[in-house]
Design an enzyme around this catalytic site. Structure first.
Site, PDB file in Angstrom:
ATOM      1  N   ASP A   1       0.863  -1.184   0.000  1.00  0.00           N
ATOM      2  CA  ASP A   1       0.000   0.000   0.000  1.00  0.00           C
ATOM      3  C   ASP A   1       0.896   1.230   0.000  1.00  0.00           C
ATOM      4  O   ASP A   1       2.125   1.110  -0.049  1.00  0.00           O
ATOM      5  CB  ASP A   1      -0.964  -0.013   1.193  1.00  0.00           C
ATOM      6  CG  ASP A   1      -2.305   0.642   0.831  1.00  0.00           C
ATOM      7  OD1 ASP A   1      -2.294   1.827   0.457  1.00  0.00           O
ATOM      8  OD2 ASP A   1      -3.352  -0.036   0.892  1.00  0.00           O
TER       9      ASP A   1
ATOM     10  N   HIS B   1      -2.778   3.188  -4.565  1.00  0.00           N
ATOM     11  CA  HIS B   1      -2.260   2.654  -3.292  1.00  0.00           C
ATOM     12  C   HIS B   1      -0.845   2.111  -3.484  1.00  0.00           C
ATOM     13  O   HIS B   1      -0.519   1.015  -3.008  1.00  0.00           O
ATOM     14  CB  HIS B   1      -3.192   1.572  -2.737  1.00  0.00           C
ATOM     15  CG  HIS B   1      -4.425   2.137  -2.087  1.00  0.00           C
ATOM     16  ND1 HIS B   1      -4.388   2.854  -0.915  1.00  0.00           N
ATOM     17  CD2 HIS B   1      -5.734   2.106  -2.459  1.00  0.00           C
ATOM     18  CE1 HIS B   1      -5.618   3.231  -0.592  1.00  0.00           C
ATOM     19  NE2 HIS B   1      -6.456   2.806  -1.515  1.00  0.00           N
TER      20      HIS B   1
ATOM     21  N   GLU C   1      -9.667   2.709  -5.297  1.00  0.00           N
ATOM     22  CA  GLU C   1      -9.347   4.085  -4.930  1.00  0.00           C
ATOM     23  C   GLU C   1      -8.152   4.653  -5.708  1.00  0.00           C
ATOM     24  O   GLU C   1      -7.304   5.328  -5.136  1.00  0.00           O
ATOM     25  CB  GLU C   1      -9.078   4.174  -3.422  1.00  0.00           C
ATOM     26  CG  GLU C   1     -10.288   3.775  -2.607  1.00  0.00           C
ATOM     27  CD  GLU C   1     -10.049   3.888  -1.108  1.00  0.00           C
ATOM     28  OE1 GLU C   1     -10.901   4.481  -0.436  1.00  0.00           O
ATOM     29  OE2 GLU C   1      -9.029   3.374  -0.614  1.00  0.00           O
TER      30      GLU C   1
HETATM   31  C1  ACM Z   1     -10.656  -0.597   0.285  1.00  0.00           C
HETATM   32  O1  ACM Z   1     -11.121  -0.469   1.424  1.00  0.00           O
HETATM   33  N1  ACM Z   1     -10.084   0.431  -0.316  1.00  0.00           N
HETATM   34  C2  ACM Z   1     -10.744  -1.839  -0.425  1.00  0.00           C
END
Ligand code: ACM
Length: 770
Positions: free
Chosen positions: A201, A268, A331
């Site tokens: 991440d 991410h 995201e």
């Molecule tokens: C997530 O909570 N972005 C999968």
């Protein structure tokens, strides 16, 4: 997950559970968790003899391992020694693979308890293992050590869903391998079979990749923000070597758990860009992120980038035999792609209409690479936005629409919707709850969750593989936090995923849970008692009690289960203490302690203390204040990034540092004292940053501004904040208040600059004049 999810949908109705009580009488109230598919209790019982033997077929190493797990469990929980022998013969417990075992579902088993012993048969090794796990529970019923008697019974059992998972985020807070294995052990005991590891991440890359050593040399470490007051921030992080991962994969496989790796892309990914800037769109090298939420760095879409991804995936596939490989896709803020002429040119060259379509192309390309190597790709539901990649299995987290849409398009789906299956959501409104997201997901909420989404019809139902609980760790700093979040909600999750829908029964589940809580105590699993802990409530409220000089107190708990016992003499409640039956009338001042016990007298919740002193009745804790209406982003966060379980925690609203102490009784009050705290402001709010509400400050460090009745009204008091350079992280702020009588809302807001630290309130107490 990011910070933009609205928490307004946080309180999940319990209405779905109503009516289940009526079934309680006709369903088993003793027995294992998860409840077996079929269970019939007969006459008589089996008593485990001293020195009991378990037999397994000669040469069946997996059956032998299942037996050794059973031995270990019974030893640790019950203090009883069993031993394992290969071959036939008289035995207390027999485990045997049998091609004609009368249960033909995968992972199923048959378990017979006769007066002479217990026999488990199954057609596959997973089923035999799960049968052994059920025996482990039968041999460790609620209460005590030593001898055990099991009622004669027959169980036929198999799972409702093939994917019964937990996700562990090891990127935000690194989890030591021992803790990961401890979770694997408990998953296996709960008949869960997929461990999804969130390995990368913005805040860290956790997997050794031989070809790209900087991913862990640089990407596994971050320097947390200095707002914690340390002169030199220490770096934080860690990673798993390939040897450690091979060991974990084998450890899990022995327990019939597949480890599913996730490498999150194209967003991410800031830790990747910190390690190898050329993989990013801009080529710039950021630091490994310290901001939670959504950060802007994206993978590039050129050939060099796919060479990198494919090389990483080659090593990932060599380490993880899982058919499914998770490639994230959530995201991914598209700003960098929009702003890059090269990315835009590539998009046009590919004939793609927008950045969402580009993401689908990107993910599809990665998915095809996996498919060419005999694997299958999973992505979070955002990957549907630009058209579903043909190779994708969808993991639905933003509600269930992604799952419904994908199943209708003949794709497999896995459910893990926020907030219900996000176990970093708080489990109660209690003041002693540790950090997490301010959506409340109770034990009952998880129990009520059905993984088959409304809108998926019978023809598509086979596409619903199952569900998983997600342990994202932004606000869970230590293994203790993760354990507290996971247990016992994992029991509710496991029953939902394993047991037949028509057998589910909340009251029956609660009746079976005390034995499980006792097992946790014996095994050293620090399970949360939030569902059972006593809540104290003053009838007519604290103000009426202050006026009358006495309080009428009701005691209850969230699950409405167990026996509450209390003391008022300062001693800890025991099973001999008075039982709470009806509201208590107590003259002030008083202090009451209460604990909760099961029918068998075992502790269900640790004692909690409630102070009925005038000062305490005039004080509101962080979680008892109301966030001002402009705000929505609720988190409960600790004082420091390296907080342990004892650290103070604060409810914050990232968009507005403003709270209301509702209906304060102002008679005789001359001052208020806030226990203030200064926290790191480290949130990637992305486009939502514009929503942060700033209140103008009049002094350099800002002020605490107090108003009565409304947050727009005249100012009642202003207290300057101390300098962050010299003040400790926690400090008191006292304000003189104008005389008032009766009940008034007190609005408290910080005017500190929003580019500086985040100020929070630990408690607000009202002081009387003399
Ligand atoms: C997530 O909570 N972005 C999968």
């Amino acid at each position: 997950m990011g910070l933009g999810m609205k928490t307004a949908l946080a309180v999940i109705g319990l209405a779905a559970l109503m009516g289940s009580t009526a079934l309680a009488a006709s369903l088993p109230t003793v027995g294992p968790i998860p409840l077996p598919a079929e269970m019939q209790i007969g006459q008589g019982s089996f008593t485990l003899p001293a020195g009991a033997i378990i037999t397994v077929p000669a040469g069946d190493a997996q059956a032998r391992f299942a037996a050794s797990q059973l031995v270990d469990f019974v030893q640790r929980v019950r203090g009883v020694s069993l031993s394992v022998r290969e071959g036939q013969g008289d035995a207390a417990v027999t485990l045997a693979l049998a091609p004609d075992a009368p249960v033909d579902e995968a992972e199923g088993y048959v378990l017979d308890v006769a007066p002479s012993g217990i026999r488990v048969t199954a057609r596959d090794e997973a089923g035999l293992y799960y049968g052994a796990m059920t025996v482990a529970q039968l041999l460790t019923p609620e209460g005590g050590q030593g001898d055990v008697t099991v009622p004669v019974q027959q169980i036929r059992d198999w799972p409702r869903f093939p994917w019964r998972g937990m996700m562990l985020d090891v990127a935000r807070h690194f989890q030591p391998m021992d803790s990961v294995k401890a979770l694997v052990d408990e998953m296996a005991a709960h008949k869960l079979n997929r461990l999804h590891l969130h390995l990368s991440d913005d805040q860290g890359w956790r997997l050794e990749i031989k070809h790209y050593p900087d991913l862990t040399r640089i990407g596994a470490w971050r320097t947390p923000p200095a707002a914690d007051g340390k002169p030199v921030p220490e770096r934080y992080g860690g990673f798993y070597t390939q040897d450690q991962i091979r060991d974990l994969v084998a450890y899990a496989a022995a327990r019939h758990i597949t480890v599913v790796p996730e490498i999150d892309m194209p967003g991410h990914a800031q830790a990747v860009m910190a390690s190898y800037p050329k993989i990013g769109v801009t080529g710039a090298r950021p630091k490994v992120a310290v901001d939670w939420g959504v950060n802007p760095y994206l993978y590039n879409v050129n050939e060099a980038n796919f060479t990198f991804i494919q090389t990483v995936l080659d090593e990932v596939m060599a380490l993880f035999p899982s058919t499914y490989i998770h490639v994230g896709g959530d995201e991914a803020l598209k700003d960098e792609w929009k702003q890059s002429p090269k990315v835009q040119a590539r998009m046009r060259e590919l004939g793609l209409k927008d950045e969402n379509a580009l993401q689908s192309w990107f993910i599809e390309r990665v998915g095809r690479y996996l498919a060419d190597h005999g694997r299958r790709m999973i992505g979070w539901d955002e990957i549907l936005e630009g058209g579903i990649p043909s190779t994708a299995t969808i993991m639905s987290w933003r509600g269930t629409k992604g799952a419904v849409d994908a199943a209708r398009l003949d794709h497999d789906v896995i459910l893990s919707p926020a907030p219900t299956l996000y176990l970093d959501s708080l489990q109660s409104r209690r003041n002693d709850e540790p950090s997490g997201r301010l959506a409340i997901v109770s034990l009952a909420d998880i129990y009520a969750y059905d993984a088959m989404p409304v809108g998926v019809d019978a023809a598509q139902a086979h596409h619903v593989l199952g569900a998983q609980g997600n342990l994202f760790t932004e606000y869970m700093m230590t293994p203790w936090h993760v354990t507290h979040a996971a247990f016992p909600r994992i029991d509710a999750l496991a029953e939902g995923l394993w047991s037949p829908k028509d057998k589910r029964d909340w009251i029956g589940f609660l009746t079976r849970l005390p034995a499980q809580m006792a097992r946790y105590r014996q095994l050293g699993v620090e399970a949360a008692d939030s569902a059972f802990a006593v809540d104290f409530h003053i009838e007519d409220g604290a103000n009426a009690a202050l006026a009358a000089g006495s309080a009428t107190l009701t005691l209850s708990n969230q699950a409405n289960f167990g026996t509450i016992r209390y003391t008022t003499d300062g001693s800890a409640p025991t099973t001999a203490s008075p039982r709470y039956e009806m509201p208590l009338s107590l003259p002030l001042p008083a202090t009451i302690q209460a604990a909760v016990f099961s029918d068998a007298g075992l502790p269900l919740a640790a004692p909690r203390t409630y102070d009925l002193t005038p000062d305490a009745l005039r004080t509101r804790q962080s979680g008892e204040l109301i966030a001002c209406p402009q705000g929505e982003m609720g988190l409960r966060i600790p004082l420091r990034a390296d907080a342990d379980k004892t650290a103070p925690v604060y409810n914050v609203n990232l968009f507005d540092a403003c709270w209301v102490y509702p209906k304060a009784r102002m008679d005789g009050v001359t001052s208020l004292t806030v226990r203030a705290a200064r926290l790191a402001r480290n949130y990637g709010l992305a486009h939502d940053a514009a929503k942060v509400r700033s209140h103008p400050a009049t002094t350099p460090n800002g002020e605490l501004v107090v108003r009565l009745d409304s947050c727009d009204g005249p100012v009642a008091a202003t207290v300057p904040l101390p300098s962050p350079k010299t003040a400790p992280l926690q400090f008191p702020l006292t304000a003189a208040l104008p005389a008032a009588s009766g009940e008034h809302d007190i609005c408290l807001m910080y005017t500190a600059p929003i580019t500086g630290p985040l100020y929070a309130i630990g408690s607000v107490g009202l002081g009387l004049g003399h």
